[in-house]
Design a protein around this motif. Structure first.
Motif, short mmCIF file in Angstrom:
data_model
loop_
_atom_site.label_atom_id
_atom_site.label_comp_id
_atom_site.label_asym_id
_atom_site.label_seq_id
_atom_site.Cartn_x
_atom_site.Cartn_y
_atom_site.Cartn_z
N THR A 204 0.85 -1.19 0.00
CA THR A 204 0.00 0.00 0.00
C THR A 204 0.89 1.24 0.00
OG1 THR A 204 -0.17 -0.06 2.42
CG2 THR A 204 -1.89 -1.19 1.16
N ILE A 205 0.48 2.25 -0.77
CA ILE A 205 1.31 3.43 -1.01
C ILE A 205 0.46 4.68 -0.88
CG2 ILE A 205 2.90 4.52 -2.64
CD1 ILE A 205 2.91 1.77 -4.17
N ALA A 206 0.96 5.66 -0.11
CA ALA A 206 0.22 6.91 0.06
C ALA A 206 1.18 8.05 0.32
CB ALA A 206 -0.78 6.78 1.22
N LEU A 211 -0.43 9.19 4.93
CA LEU A 211 0.26 7.91 5.11
C LEU A 211 -0.56 6.95 5.96
CD1 LEU A 211 2.77 6.22 4.58
CD2 LEU A 211 3.84 7.29 6.58
N SER A 212 -1.39 7.48 6.84
CA SER A 212 -2.24 6.62 7.67
C SER A 212 -3.12 5.72 6.82
CB SER A 212 -3.11 7.47 8.60
OG SER A 212 -3.93 8.35 7.86
N SER A 213 -3.50 6.17 5.62
CA SER A 213 -4.34 5.35 4.75
C SER A 213 -3.61 4.09 4.31
CB SER A 213 -4.79 6.16 3.53
OG SER A 213 -5.61 7.24 3.91
N ALA A 214 -2.33 4.24 3.94
CA ALA A 214 -1.54 3.08 3.55
C ALA A 214 -1.27 2.17 4.75
CB ALA A 214 -0.22 3.53 2.92
N GLU A 215 -0.95 2.77 5.89
CA GLU A 215 -0.62 1.98 7.08
C GLU A 215 -1.83 1.20 7.57
OE1 GLU A 215 2.86 4.61 9.21
OE2 GLU A 215 0.82 5.38 9.28
N GLN A 216 -2.98 1.86 7.66
CA GLN A 216 -4.19 1.18 8.11
C GLN A 216 -4.61 0.09 7.12
OE1 GLN A 216 -5.82 1.17 10.83
NE2 GLN A 216 -7.94 0.57 10.43
N SER A 217 -4.48 0.36 5.83
CA SER A 217 -4.88 -0.62 4.83
C SER A 217 -4.02 -1.87 4.92
CB SER A 217 -4.77 0.00 3.43
OG SER A 217 -5.69 1.05 3.27
N ALA A 218 -2.71 -1.68 5.05
CA ALA A 218 -1.82 -2.84 5.19
C ALA A 218 -2.15 -3.63 6.45
CB ALA A 218 -0.37 -2.38 5.21
N LEU A 219 -2.46 -2.93 7.52
CA LEU A 219 -2.83 -3.61 8.77
C LEU A 219 -4.10 -4.44 8.58
CD1 LEU A 219 -2.59 -4.15 11.79
CD2 LEU A 219 -3.79 -1.98 12.20
N MET A 220 -5.06 -3.94 7.83
CA MET A 220 -6.30 -4.68 7.62
C MET A 220 -6.04 -5.99 6.88
SD MET A 220 -8.67 -3.00 9.18
CE MET A 220 -7.33 -2.76 10.36
N PHE A 221 -5.13 -5.97 5.90
CA PHE A 221 -4.79 -7.20 5.19
C PHE A 221 -4.10 -8.20 6.11
CE2 PHE A 221 -4.60 -4.25 1.36
CZ PHE A 221 -5.83 -4.64 0.87
N ARG A 222 -3.31 -7.71 7.03
CA ARG A 222 -2.62 -8.61 7.97
C ARG A 222 -3.55 -9.12 9.05
NH1 ARG A 222 1.40 -4.38 7.69
NH2 ARG A 222 0.74 -3.63 9.75
N ALA A 229 1.47 -7.89 4.04
CA ALA A 229 1.16 -6.55 3.54
C ALA A 229 2.07 -5.55 4.23
CB ALA A 229 -0.30 -6.19 3.80
N ASP A 230 2.44 -4.50 3.50
CA ASP A 230 3.29 -3.47 4.08
C ASP A 230 2.97 -2.14 3.42
OD1 ASP A 230 5.14 -2.51 5.84
OD2 ASP A 230 6.88 -2.95 4.58
N ALA A 231 3.21 -1.05 4.15
CA ALA A 231 2.89 0.29 3.68
C ALA A 231 4.15 1.06 3.37
CB ALA A 231 2.08 1.03 4.74
N CYS A 232 4.03 2.00 2.42
CA CYS A 232 5.18 2.82 2.05
C CYS A 232 4.69 4.21 1.67
CB CYS A 232 5.93 2.19 0.88
SG CYS A 232 7.54 2.94 0.54
N GLU A 233 5.49 5.23 1.96
CA GLU A 233 5.20 6.60 1.55
C GLU A 233 5.55 6.76 0.07
OE1 GLU A 233 5.39 10.67 0.63
OE2 GLU A 233 7.21 9.43 0.70
N SER A 234 4.77 7.55 -0.65
CA SER A 234 4.86 7.59 -2.11
C SER A 234 6.24 7.98 -2.63
CB SER A 234 3.82 8.58 -2.67
OG SER A 234 2.53 8.23 -2.25
N GLY A 235 6.84 9.03 -2.08
CA GLY A 235 8.16 9.42 -2.53
C GLY A 235 9.23 8.45 -2.09
N ASP A 236 9.09 7.95 -0.88
CA ASP A 236 10.07 7.01 -0.33
C ASP A 236 10.05 5.68 -1.08
OD1 ASP A 236 12.11 6.91 1.56
OD2 ASP A 236 10.88 5.81 3.02
#
Length: 319
Positions: A204-206, A211-222, A229-236
């Motif tokens: 998930t990327i935001a 960034l909370s959207s990517a982090e929460q989404s990845a958590l829901m998959f786990r 599932a893992d989250a990442c910031e768009s530029g990073d």
């Protein structure tokens, strides 16, 4: 934890948000804050910390000394006059958050707790209790409480900055957006589930601002279907996750809005990875999930995680 009850919790989001909007219109839950706030410190774990991270960034961008920290950190800002400490825990019983709160209780800092349980140990330790009003999450997964936490932190922002933004109206638009996604799920959910269903999990990327959207989404998959599932910031992403596209069946949920989306999509295009966007069309994405009011970034902040939450709910129910 129960997948059917979790789905029911998600389906109750529009009504819950409408109720929250009415309560916010009736009165400011942060009216009891002191008038000499010079520093804001958010403390939490998991979803609570995700929401706090975005709130702190927004406040810093407006010139407020604000920071979000893991409640489990051994040390953070010391207690001092003018410091507003905001511990966040939906249940009010998170051990790490209670331990962190204990360091400030009875001291010169002011404690304002956000919790869905007004009778909890966290509420008892606070100088001010701000209820989340999310109702019981019978599925055992923080979903409505996450959404309500973000809405209340936007309310806090308007108070600290002295702005006149109509937060109840924003929450009502988020309720409409949420209802739209739920009502049209037969259109967008099956293809989204198929596109994200790979052998190597979901990424998930935001942008940093959401960034909370990517982090929460990845958590829901786990948390529900127990998928990697893992989250990442768009530029990073181009510095830390791009490498995975070369060796994995890389499938991602992208929340657009970063100036660096195109940079990431260049690599996606080159390596044949699969990306589904939420809230906007992006060139070379496999699909886009749109919803009412998705051109409003704050509506998106409050709404867009529902896409991952619903995918997770149906995957979980099929296990």
């Amino acid at each position: 934890m129960n997948s059917e009850l979790y789905l029911a919790d998600l389906e109750a989001k529009p009504e819950s948000l409408a109720n929250l909007a009415d309560l916010l219109e009736a009165g400011d839950p942060f009216a009891g804050l002191p008038g000499d706030v010079r520093r804001v410190l958010f403390l939490g774990m998991g979803s609570s910390r995700y929401a706090a991270g975005v709130a702190a960034l927004r406040l810093r961008a407006a010139g407020v000394d604000a920071h979000a920290d893991y409640a489990s950190a051994e040390a953070t800002y010391p207690a001092a006059p003018g410091t507003l400490v905001i511990p966040i825990s939906a249940t009010g019983s998170s051990g790490e958050t209670l331990d962190a709160t204990a360091r400030y209780a009875g001291g010169p800092a002011f404690l304002a707790a956000l919790t869905n349980n007004e009778g909890s140990a966290l509420a008892e330790a606070a100088d001010l209790v701000v209820p989340l009003h999310a109702g019981e999450e019978r599925g055992g997964v923080a979903c409505r409480t996450f959404q309500h936490t973000l809405a209340l932190l936007l309310t806090l922002e308007t108070r600290l900055l002295g702005t006149e933004r109509d937060i109840p109206a924003l929450v009502r638009r988020a309720a409409q957006a949420t209802a739209d996604l739920l009502e049209r799920r037969d259109e967008w959910l099956p293809p989204t589930m198929e596109l994200l269903d790979g052998a190597h999990g979901v990424y998930t990327i935001a942008p940093a601002e959401r960034l909370s959207s990517a982090e929460q989404s990845a958590l829901m998959f786990r948390e529900g279907p127990r998928r990697p599932a893992d989250a990442c910031e768009s530029g990073d992403w181009s510095h830390v996750d791009v490498y995975l596209t070369k060796t994995l069946d890389y499938r991602a949920l992208l929340f657009p809005g970063s100036r660096y989306d195109a940079q990431a999509m260049d690599w996606v295009r080159e390596r044949g990875s699969t990306v589904v966007t939420v809230g906007a069309e992006v060139k070379d994405a496999a699909a886009a999930v749109r919803y009412r009011h998705d051109d409003d970034r704050d509506v998106a902040l409050l709404t867009e995680t529902l896409v991952a939450e619903l995918v997770a709910a149906y995957w979980w129910g099929a296990r």
